[in-house]
Design a protein around this motif. Structure first.
Motif, PDB file in Angstrom:
ATOM      1  N   UNK A   1      78.910  23.491   2.089  1.00 46.95           N
ATOM      2  CA  UNK A   1      78.209  22.380   1.451  1.00 46.95           C
ATOM      3  C   UNK A   1      77.422  22.847   0.242  1.00 46.95           C
ATOM      4  N   UNK A   2      77.427  22.003  -0.794  1.00 50.07           N
ATOM      5  CA  UNK A   2      76.681  22.332  -1.991  1.00 50.07           C
ATOM      6  C   UNK A   2      75.181  22.107  -1.823  1.00 50.07           C
ATOM      7  N   UNK A   3      74.830  21.016  -1.134  1.00 43.27           N
ATOM      8  CA  UNK A   3      73.434  20.604  -1.057  1.00 43.27           C
ATOM      9  C   UNK A   3      72.779  21.077   0.242  1.00 43.27           C
ATOM     10  N   UNK A   4      71.582  21.580   0.123  1.00 43.05           N
ATOM     11  CA  UNK A   4      70.805  21.950   1.299  1.00 43.05           C
ATOM     12  C   UNK A   4      69.374  21.472   1.120  1.00 43.05           C
ATOM     13  N   UNK A   5      68.728  21.175   2.258  1.00 41.22           N
ATOM     14  CA  UNK A   5      67.420  20.504   2.246  1.00 41.22           C
ATOM     15  C   UNK A   5      66.492  21.138   3.289  1.00 41.22           C
TER      16      UNK A   5
ATOM     17  N   UNK B   1      70.881  22.102  -4.864  1.00 42.90           N
ATOM     18  CA  UNK B   1      72.208  21.538  -5.041  1.00 42.90           C
ATOM     19  C   UNK B   1      73.221  22.579  -5.518  1.00 42.90           C
ATOM     20  N   UNK B   2      72.776  23.824  -5.587  1.00 40.19           N
ATOM     21  CA  UNK B   2      73.701  24.888  -5.980  1.00 40.19           C
ATOM     22  C   UNK B   2      72.999  26.215  -5.755  1.00 40.19           C
ATOM     23  N   UNK B   3      73.772  27.275  -5.739  1.00 37.94           N
ATOM     24  CA  UNK B   3      73.189  28.609  -5.603  1.00 37.94           C
ATOM     25  C   UNK B   3      72.189  28.841  -6.727  1.00 37.94           C
ATOM     26  N   UNK B   4      71.057  29.393  -6.349  1.00 38.71           N
ATOM     27  CA  UNK B   4      69.964  29.730  -7.264  1.00 38.71           C
ATOM     28  C   UNK B   4      69.307  28.510  -7.905  1.00 38.71           C
ATOM     29  N   UNK B   5      69.700  27.312  -7.501  1.00 36.68           N
ATOM     30  CA  UNK B   5      69.059  26.098  -8.016  1.00 36.68           C
ATOM     31  C   UNK B   5      68.162  25.517  -6.937  1.00 36.68           C
TER      32      UNK B   5
ATOM     33  N   UNK C   1      67.711  30.440  -2.590  1.00 41.55           N
ATOM     34  CA  UNK C   1      69.117  30.224  -2.254  1.00 41.55           C
ATOM     35  C   UNK C   1      69.947  31.199  -3.064  1.00 41.55           C
ATOM     36  N   UNK C   2      70.182  32.364  -2.504  1.00 43.22           N
ATOM     37  CA  UNK C   2      70.963  33.422  -3.144  1.00 43.22           C
ATOM     38  C   UNK C   2      72.445  33.301  -2.846  1.00 43.22           C
ATOM     39  N   UNK C   3      72.777  32.699  -1.706  1.00 42.97           N
ATOM     40  CA  UNK C   3      74.173  32.463  -1.344  1.00 42.97           C
ATOM     41  C   UNK C   3      74.342  30.995  -0.962  1.00 42.97           C
ATOM     42  N   UNK C   4      75.533  30.499  -1.131  1.00 43.81           N
ATOM     43  CA  UNK C   4      75.776  29.075  -0.933  1.00 43.81           C
ATOM     44  C   UNK C   4      75.444  28.624   0.482  1.00 43.81           C
TER      45      UNK C   4
END
Lengths: 114, 114
Positions: free
Chosen positions: A29-33, A50-54, A68-71
């Motif tokens: 998944x792209x998004x994490x919360x 919504x993306x690695x490092x974002x 968030x260093x890895x997806x």
């Protein structure tokens, strides 16, 4: 099935300690919360990515940071834990693309700060 | 801003009777609506969602929800409640602020009495 895991179910920390909460999802998944859940207040969004490092601030980011260093992995950091951060912390993930994607939740980490 | 309201803190129902959990919403765009359930000491589990199409949405564990645009409501229903349905129920709406954010209600505790 989507699986979202959190590193600890229960944690007890002391005021001033640095606390790491880890979340891992296995569905690419792209998004994490990250949410915190308190009685009578429902779920409140702390940070999301919504993306690695974002990362984006949610509604209550003060006192927290994220990484968030890895997806598949999204970490919540309490730089200096305080008693008002005693709560249930929930991680969730969702796929990207269409706006109606469902969020899938981990089992939660119940944090007690003494 | 998008929001949902769950007007009742607790719903008590006798086993075998119909169960209704109320939710009203406020959105500035299309209403994408969700119901989640949380059993004790667990994370949230997805029950159902309304995106478009039929106003009656069927979900997991025999639950359904009715979307009513004129009343801005999305009430969760089950024809015959089980003791195992005792849990915390959350309504949520897609937050058009971006990135698949959801705005959650405060939750309803459902108690099914044997």
């Amino acid at each position: 099935d989507v699986k979202v895991t959190q590193s600890s179910r229960y944690l007890v920390k002391r005021t001033g300690e640095k606390v790491f909460l880890e979340c891992v999802q296995d569905m690419d998944h792209e998004n994490m919360f990250w949410y915190r859940q308190d009685p009578g207040l429902g779920l409140r969004l702390i940070y999301f990515s919504y993306d690695v490092k974002m990362k984006e601030k949610g509604d209550i980011p003060e006192g927290y940071s994220v990484s968030r260093e890895k997806k598949e992995r999204f970490s919540l950091i309490l730089e200096s834990a305080s008693t008002n951060q005693t709560s249930m912390y929930l991680c969730a993930s969702s796929a990207d693309g269409t706006s109606q994607e469902t969020q899938y939740f981990g089992p939660g980490t119940r944090l007690l700060v003494l | 801003a998008q929001s949902v309201a769950q007007p009742e803190d607790q719903v008590n129902v006798a086993e075998g009777n119909p169960l209704t959990v109320k939710c009203t919403y406020s959105v500035s765009g299309n209403p994408y609506l969700f119901w989640y359930v949380q059993y004790p000491n667990r994370g949230l589990q997805f029950l159902l969602k309304y995106i478009t199409g039929d106003n009656l949405v069927k979900g997991s564990y025999g639950f359904e929800a009715e979307f009513n645009k004129s009343q801005t409501s999305f009430h969760l229903k089950k024809p015959s409640a089980l003791v195992s349905d005792s849990a915390l129920y959350f309504c949520a709406v897609r937050d058009w602020g971006g990135n698949n954010r959801l705005a959650f209600g405060k939750g309803n505790q459902v108690v099914v009495i044997p």
